[in-house]
Design a protein around this motif. Structure first.
Motif, PDB file in Angstrom:
ATOM      1  N   LYS A  30       6.915  13.931 -47.699  1.00 24.16           N
ATOM      2  CA  LYS A  30       8.499  13.966 -47.557  1.00 24.16           C
ATOM      3  C   LYS A  30       8.456  14.144 -46.391  1.00 24.16           C
ATOM      4  N   PRO A  31       9.497  13.900 -45.403  1.00 22.10           N
ATOM      5  CA  PRO A  31      10.063  14.462 -44.373  1.00 22.10           C
ATOM      6  C   PRO A  31      10.936  16.002 -44.552  1.00 22.10           C
ATOM      7  N   ILE A  32      10.451  16.748 -45.239  1.00 17.57           N
ATOM      8  CA  ILE A  32      11.552  17.726 -45.690  1.00 17.57           C
ATOM      9  C   ILE A  32      10.133  19.286 -45.185  1.00 17.57           C
ATOM     10  N   SER A  33      10.698  20.954 -44.753  1.00 14.01           N
ATOM     11  CA  SER A  33       9.535  21.413 -44.757  1.00 14.01           C
ATOM     12  C   SER A  33      10.152  22.488 -46.185  1.00 14.01           C
ATOM     13  N   ARG A  34       9.428  23.364 -45.570  1.00 16.16           N
ATOM     14  CA  ARG A  34       8.517  24.487 -46.899  1.00 16.16           C
ATOM     15  C   ARG A  34       9.721  25.495 -47.177  1.00 16.16           C
ATOM     16  N   ALA A  35      10.429  25.476 -45.987  1.00 16.24           N
ATOM     17  CA  ALA A  35      11.721  26.229 -45.833  1.00 16.24           C
ATOM     18  C   ALA A  35      12.985  25.533 -46.315  1.00 16.24           C
ATOM     19  N   GLN A  36      13.473  23.797 -46.192  1.00 18.27           N
ATOM     20  CA  GLN A  36      14.129  23.698 -46.660  1.00 18.27           C
ATOM     21  C   GLN A  36      13.897  23.719 -48.089  1.00 18.27           C
ATOM     22  N   PHE A  37      12.670  23.123 -48.689  1.00 16.19           N
ATOM     23  CA  PHE A  37      12.518  23.220 -50.095  1.00 16.19           C
ATOM     24  C   PHE A  37      12.961  25.119 -50.845  1.00 16.19           C
ATOM     25  N   ILE A  38      12.736  25.919 -49.892  1.00 14.87           N
ATOM     26  CA  ILE A  38      12.899  27.261 -51.150  1.00 14.87           C
ATOM     27  C   ILE A  38      14.825  27.347 -50.944  1.00 14.87           C
ATOM     28  N   ALA A  39      15.293  26.697 -49.763  1.00 16.17           N
ATOM     29  CA  ALA A  39      17.160  26.727 -49.842  1.00 16.17           C
ATOM     30  C   ALA A  39      16.916  26.336 -50.605  1.00 16.17           C
ATOM     31  N   GLY A  40      16.975  24.532 -50.761  1.00 20.82           N
ATOM     32  CA  GLY A  40      17.388  23.577 -52.207  1.00 20.82           C
ATOM     33  C   GLY A  40      17.220  23.855 -53.518  1.00 20.82           C
ATOM     34  N   ALA A  79      18.049  17.771 -46.040  1.00 24.66           N
ATOM     35  CA  ALA A  79      16.901  17.529 -46.978  1.00 24.66           C
ATOM     36  C   ALA A  79      16.980  18.734 -47.685  1.00 24.66           C
ATOM     37  N   ALA A  80      17.532  19.635 -47.685  1.00 27.19           N
ATOM     38  CA  ALA A  80      17.756  20.951 -48.637  1.00 27.19           C
ATOM     39  C   ALA A  80      18.877  20.530 -49.650  1.00 27.19           C
TER      40      ALA A  80
END
Length: 268
Positions: A89-99, A3-4
């Protein structure tokens, strides 16, 4: 991680479509090329001037890219209201920031690589024009592999600045984020001077504040080895490793804090 990586690729694609990085990189390349003309006006210092101006242009325009794209990584999504669709969507906020961070770092890497190639091209042209005999690239005095040491630390410094810009972008407007990031960048360049600030001022609270800033704000001057590289002074592999580790630790800490702040925001 998948996701990221999707978010990172989207950030990179948006940066490619954005004209700002192109304009900055083109202007940096022109500035690096113009250093060849400046070098001709000096006696025996042409190589040093080209190296110094080339590394300075890479650092300066890389800083502009890191700040003026980094400050909008989160705020643009909020202003467009596309953040709601992303978080649904199936994405965490940590994955959003990392991406988001990984995408901008990839953009920075490509732009710095282009500017570095331009610098080496100018140095190579100057070397072969002065010595037309065929020689190996590593034998050319202008094409110095040691420049990669300065470029590596410039890149780590810009990665750190990007993390700072992303942090402010999670809770502030683009204008304030740019101001805060530029302010911390300036303070970070003179951070080492704050260590003994009590010897300059008589006020205890001011001295304590300076000491607090010294321990909290990263020392960005630790990544500046341009002078050593330009003048042929040694930069050890141990120093490079320590500086990179120092920067990566700060980046990890800032990204953790950014994730925490972003996770506390309510977008409902």
């Amino acid at each position: 991680m998948r996701a990221a990586s999707v978010v990172a690729v989207n950030v990179f694609r948006e940066s490619v479509r954005d004209r700002v990085p192109y304009n900055l990189v083109i202007f940096a390349i022109l500035l690096i090329a113009s250093s060849l003309l400046l070098g001709q006006l000096t006696a025996g210092q042409d190589v040093k001037i080209i190296k110094d101006l080339g590394l300075a242009a890479t650092s300066l325009f890389g800083l502009f890219i890191a700040i003026f794209i980094g400050i909008g990584l989160v705020s643009k999504e909020v202003e467009r209201r596309s953040i709601y669709a992303l978080l649904a969507k199936p994405i965490s906020r940590a994955q959003f920031i990392a991406g988001k961070y990984a995408g901008l770092v990839l953009t920075l890497a490509v732009n710095i690589a282009v500017m570095s190639l331009a610098l080496y091209a100018v140095l190579g042209y100057m070397t072969w024009s002065e010595a037309p005999a065929i020689r190996a690239a590593w034998e050319a005095p202008g094409v110095d592999p040691a420049l990669l040491k300065a470029i590596l630390l410039i890149f780590v410094q810009l990665m750190l600045v990007t993390a700072i810009a992303l942090f402010f972008s999670t809770f502030s407007s683009p204008l304030l984020s740019a101001s805060f990031t530029l302010g911390l960048y300036v303070v970070g360049q003179f951070n080492a001077d704050l260590r003994n600030f009590e010897a300059v001022v008589s006020s205890k609270p001011v001295a304590w504040l300076a000491r607090l800033i010294y321990h909290v704000v990263p020392d960005l001057s630790a990544f500046d080895v341009k002078m050593q590289v330009v003048h042929g002074l040694p930069v050890s592999a141990g120093y490079l490793a320590m500086a990179c580790a120092y920067g990566l630790l700060y980046i990890a800490a800032i990204l953790l804090v950014s994730t925490f702040v972003f996770s506390r925001r309510d977008f409902k």
